[in-house]
Every structure is written in C-alpha cells, then in structure tokens.
Motif scaffolding. Structure first.
Motif, PDB file in Angstrom:
ATOM      1  N   GLY A  17       0.799  -1.217   0.000  1.00  0.00           N
ATOM      2  CA  GLY A  17       0.000   0.000   0.000  1.00  0.00           C
ATOM      3  C   GLY A  17       0.828   1.262   0.000  1.00  0.00           C
ATOM      4  O   GLY A  17       0.292   2.363  -0.077  1.00  0.00           O
ATOM      5  N   ALA A  18       2.143   1.128   0.107  1.00  0.00           N
ATOM      6  CA  ALA A  18       3.087   2.255   0.042  1.00  0.00           C
ATOM      7  C   ALA A  18       2.974   3.216   1.218  1.00  0.00           C
ATOM      8  O   ALA A  18       3.332   4.382   1.119  1.00  0.00           O
ATOM      9  N   TYR A  19       2.462   2.717   2.358  1.00  0.00           N
ATOM     10  CA  TYR A  19       2.381   3.598   3.526  1.00  0.00           C
ATOM     11  C   TYR A  19       2.740   2.850   4.802  1.00  0.00           C
ATOM     12  O   TYR A  19       2.603   1.636   4.890  1.00  0.00           O
ATOM     13  N   GLN A  20       3.204   3.615   5.786  1.00  0.00           N
ATOM     14  CA  GLN A  20       3.411   3.126   7.143  1.00  0.00           C
ATOM     15  C   GLN A  20       2.623   4.063   8.050  1.00  0.00           C
ATOM     16  O   GLN A  20       2.973   5.234   8.199  1.00  0.00           O
ATOM     17  N   LEU A  21       1.572   3.529   8.626  1.00  0.00           N
ATOM     18  CA  LEU A  21       0.658   4.379   9.395  1.00  0.00           C
ATOM     19  C   LEU A  21       1.341   5.030  10.582  1.00  0.00           C
ATOM     20  O   LEU A  21       0.978   6.141  10.989  1.00  0.00           O
ATOM     21  N   GLU A  22       2.350   4.350  11.156  1.00  0.00           N
ATOM     22  CA  GLU A  22       3.031   4.895  12.323  1.00  0.00           C
ATOM     23  C   GLU A  22       3.978   6.031  11.964  1.00  0.00           C
ATOM     24  O   GLU A  22       4.558   6.675  12.843  1.00  0.00           O
ATOM     25  N   ARG A  23       4.119   6.287  10.655  1.00  0.00           N
ATOM     26  CA  ARG A  23       4.998   7.373  10.202  1.00  0.00           C
ATOM     27  C   ARG A  23       4.182   8.349   9.357  1.00  0.00           C
ATOM     28  O   ARG A  23       3.076   8.722   9.710  1.00  0.00           O
ATOM     29  N   LEU A  24       4.727   8.744   8.230  1.00  0.00           N
ATOM     30  CA  LEU A  24       4.100   9.761   7.393  1.00  0.00           C
ATOM     31  C   LEU A  24       2.767   9.312   6.819  1.00  0.00           C
ATOM     32  O   LEU A  24       1.921  10.133   6.453  1.00  0.00           O
ATOM     33  N   GLY A  25       2.554   7.993   6.756  1.00  0.00           N
ATOM     34  CA  GLY A  25       1.325   7.468   6.172  1.00  0.00           C
ATOM     35  C   GLY A  25       0.062   7.911   6.881  1.00  0.00           C
ATOM     36  O   GLY A  25      -1.023   7.866   6.291  1.00  0.00           O
ATOM     37  N   VAL A  26       0.165   8.355   8.126  1.00  0.00           N
ATOM     38  CA  VAL A  26      -1.018   8.789   8.867  1.00  0.00           C
ATOM     39  C   VAL A  26      -1.727   9.944   8.161  1.00  0.00           C
ATOM     40  O   VAL A  26      -2.944  10.114   8.265  1.00  0.00           O
ATOM     41  N   HIS A  27      -0.986  10.736   7.392  1.00  0.00           N
ATOM     42  CA  HIS A  27      -1.579  11.879   6.692  1.00  0.00           C
ATOM     43  C   HIS A  27      -2.513  11.464   5.560  1.00  0.00           C
ATOM     44  O   HIS A  27      -3.285  12.286   5.066  1.00  0.00           O
ATOM     45  N   LEU A  28      -2.454  10.226   5.147  1.00  0.00           N
ATOM     46  CA  LEU A  28      -3.229   9.765   3.992  1.00  0.00           C
ATOM     47  C   LEU A  28      -4.653   9.350   4.335  1.00  0.00           C
ATOM     48  O   LEU A  28      -5.470   9.161   3.436  1.00  0.00           O
ATOM     49  N   PHE A  29      -4.964   9.238   5.637  1.00  0.00           N
ATOM     50  CA  PHE A  29      -6.209   8.568   6.012  1.00  0.00           C
ATOM     51  C   PHE A  29      -7.295   9.486   6.561  1.00  0.00           C
ATOM     52  O   PHE A  29      -7.027  10.471   7.236  1.00  0.00           O
ATOM     53  N   GLU A  30      -8.521   9.081   6.250  1.00  0.00           N
ATOM     54  CA  GLU A  30      -9.725   9.764   6.716  1.00  0.00           C
ATOM     55  C   GLU A  30     -10.349   9.039   7.893  1.00  0.00           C
ATOM     56  O   GLU A  30     -10.830   9.648   8.846  1.00  0.00           O
ATOM     57  N   ARG A  31     -10.341   7.694   7.836  1.00  0.00           N
ATOM     58  CA  ARG A  31     -10.972   6.894   8.898  1.00  0.00           C
ATOM     59  C   ARG A  31     -10.294   5.531   8.987  1.00  0.00           C
ATOM     60  O   ARG A  31      -9.889   4.957   7.970  1.00  0.00           O
ATOM     61  N   ILE A  32     -10.167   5.017  10.222  1.00  0.00           N
ATOM     62  CA  ILE A  32      -9.546   3.719  10.456  1.00  0.00           C
ATOM     63  C   ILE A  32     -10.396   2.939  11.448  1.00  0.00           C
ATOM     64  O   ILE A  32     -10.776   3.471  12.496  1.00  0.00           O
ATOM     65  N   GLU A  33     -10.719   1.691  11.112  1.00  0.00           N
ATOM     66  CA  GLU A  33     -11.476   0.824  12.008  1.00  0.00           C
ATOM     67  C   GLU A  33     -10.693  -0.471  12.194  1.00  0.00           C
ATOM     68  O   GLU A  33     -10.582  -1.273  11.276  1.00  0.00           O
ATOM     69  N   GLY A  34     -10.156  -0.661  13.388  1.00  0.00           N
ATOM     70  CA  GLY A  34      -9.343  -1.839  13.661  1.00  0.00           C
ATOM     71  C   GLY A  34      -8.296  -1.506  14.692  1.00  0.00           C
ATOM     72  O   GLY A  34      -7.999  -0.335  14.921  1.00  0.00           O
ATOM     73  N   ASP A  35      -7.740  -2.539  15.326  1.00  0.00           N
ATOM     74  CA  ASP A  35      -6.785  -2.237  16.388  1.00  0.00           C
ATOM     75  C   ASP A  35      -5.392  -1.935  15.840  1.00  0.00           C
ATOM     76  O   ASP A  35      -5.016  -2.354  14.739  1.00  0.00           O
ATOM     77  N   HIS A  36      -4.666  -1.194  16.614  1.00  0.00           N
ATOM     78  CA  HIS A  36      -3.335  -0.690  16.268  1.00  0.00           C
ATOM     79  C   HIS A  36      -2.393  -1.816  15.849  1.00  0.00           C
ATOM     80  O   HIS A  36      -1.644  -1.685  14.873  1.00  0.00           O
ATOM     81  N   PHE A  37      -2.439  -2.932  16.548  1.00  0.00           N
ATOM     82  CA  PHE A  37      -1.502  -4.028  16.308  1.00  0.00           C
ATOM     83  C   PHE A  37      -1.801  -4.743  14.987  1.00  0.00           C
ATOM     84  O   PHE A  37      -0.892  -5.164  14.281  1.00  0.00           O
ATOM     85  N   THR A  38      -3.085  -4.852  14.663  1.00  0.00           N
ATOM     86  CA  THR A  38      -3.468  -5.435  13.378  1.00  0.00           C
ATOM     87  C   THR A  38      -2.924  -4.587  12.236  1.00  0.00           C
ATOM     88  O   THR A  38      -2.381  -5.104  11.254  1.00  0.00           O
ATOM     89  N   ILE A  39      -3.047  -3.282  12.370  1.00  0.00           N
ATOM     90  CA  ILE A  39      -2.589  -2.366  11.326  1.00  0.00           C
ATOM     91  C   ILE A  39      -1.074  -2.452  11.146  1.00  0.00           C
ATOM     92  O   ILE A  39      -0.564  -2.406  10.020  1.00  0.00           O
ATOM     93  N   LEU A  40      -0.347  -2.638  12.246  1.00  0.00           N
ATOM     94  CA  LEU A  40       1.111  -2.719  12.165  1.00  0.00           C
ATOM     95  C   LEU A  40       1.600  -4.127  11.807  1.00  0.00           C
ATOM     96  O   LEU A  40       2.796  -4.350  11.667  1.00  0.00           O
ATOM     97  N   GLY A  41       0.679  -5.072  11.647  1.00  0.00           N
ATOM     98  CA  GLY A  41       1.048  -6.373  11.094  1.00  0.00           C
ATOM     99  C   GLY A  41       1.356  -7.475  12.079  1.00  0.00           C
ATOM    100  O   GLY A  41       1.884  -8.523  11.691  1.00  0.00           O
TER     101      GLY A  41
END
Length: 202
Positions: A160-184
């Motif tokens: 997906g070309a993003y890392q939510l814990e870094r600069l990728g957070v700027h790309l999102f409008e809404r997130i549903e799910g736990d932090h650990f699932t998102i980080l893999g």
C-alpha cells in the motif's frame, strides 16, 4: 525488564522493524530470525485467493520453517495482505508503482488482513487473523508526489506504500481496527495464547 517466562527466548520469524518494536515495547524477550521463503511462490502454489487465508498460510509457513531449526523454542510468524475489493496488493517495486497504489486506494476503503501463527519444532500450535478497515482520503496527484518525496524509500517496504506509524497517517480519513493489526502483528490474540502456555508473567 521482561515479562517473558519461557526458558528460551521467543523467536520472531520476521525482519519487520514494526513487528520487532511491538514485541520490544511489550517487554518480550525475543530474537528476530527472518524466514527464508519465497512468499509469492508459496501463495501461487497454494491456489488460495482469500486475503485472510493467504496471510494465514504465509504466517504459518514462516513460523514452521524457522521452528524446524530452533528446537524447543516458540516461533512467531506473521504476514499481512491488503485487499481492495477482489484485488490484492503487494509491496510496490518502486516509486512509480507506489504512486499507482496510492492513486487506486485514494478515496476508497481497503482491508488489511493480519495473520499470526506460533510453531514449535515444525508443528503449528496457534494461528489467528485480524482485519482492519482503512479509508484513505481523496488525494490529488500533487499530494501523492509530495508524500512520495517526503517518505522516500520507505514506501517500498510496506504494502500500500504507507506506514501508518509514520508519514502514512496523513493519507487517512478513517480507520477501524486495532493498532496491532494495522502494524502487522495481532498482539492481543497472540498474548492470549502465550498466557495459556504460561509464557507471560502478566
């Protein structure tokens, strides 16, 4: 400080920095031993098409392969797939493919399927899959280019070309799910299993 109670360290069959960070932050005594498998070949040979099933298969294979060479140790394997409808995404090969992925995901909701498995001496003892729903903002091409400029080579290290814990957070409008699932690495079901084996102090 560690809450790990195993006689030998836990093995994480991954070179992912985010997965290693999650275990380290949770005070788990572990060693990282990346699994040497051809993920795409394993996926193709399986014939699986479900994103969750593919993630689970790869997590199991990583854990199983590494555990064969680590007798007596618990080995954690993890994998993550990204799906947009019926389309599956892999890590982008470079900037051009990263831009294409971001353009496809912009303004739409995709799913991250994160799987975790635990093996010991070649036998799978536990597995689980968690899913997060990720809604990306509408992005114009100039915004994508700025993001790619700032993120640099990191865009090729994550599907997906993003890392939510870094600069990728700027790309999102809404997130549903736990932090650990998102980080893999779905820690909550993993830790529940480890506690059932009396491997955690808490």
């Amino acid at each position: 400080m560690t809450v790990w109670r195993g006689q030998l360290p836990l093995i994480l069959a991954s070179q992912s920095r985010s997965r290693q960070m999650l275990l380290a932050n949770a005070a788990i005594d572990f060693e990282a031993v990346p699994a040497e498998i051809d993920e795409r070949a394993v996926q193709q040979e399986s014939g699986l098409t479900s994103p969750s099933d593919i993630a689970a298969l790869l997590a199991r294979e990583k854990a199983r392969i590494v555990s064969i060479d680590k007798p007596g140790q618990f080995v954690v394997g993890a994998d993550q797939t990204l799906s947009l409808g019926t389309k599956l995404f892999s890590k982008p090969a470079g900037r051009v493919q990263a831009a294409e992925q971001l353009s496809a995901l912009a303004g739409r909701t995709h799913q991250l399927h994160s799987a975790v498995a635990v093996a010991r001496e070649g036998k799978i003892l536990f597995e689980a899959v968690s899913v997060a729903e990720m809604t990306m903002r509408q992005l114009i091409q100039s915004q994508i280019e700025v993001y790619l400029d700032e993120a640099g080579e990191t865009v090729t290290s994550s599907v997906g070309a993003y890392q939510l814990e870094r600069l990728g957070v700027h790309l999102f409008e809404r997130i549903e799910g736990d932090h650990f699932t998102i980080l893999g690495l779905p820690l909550l079901p993993l830790f529940e299993f480890l506690r059932s084996e009396r491997l955690l102090a808490i």
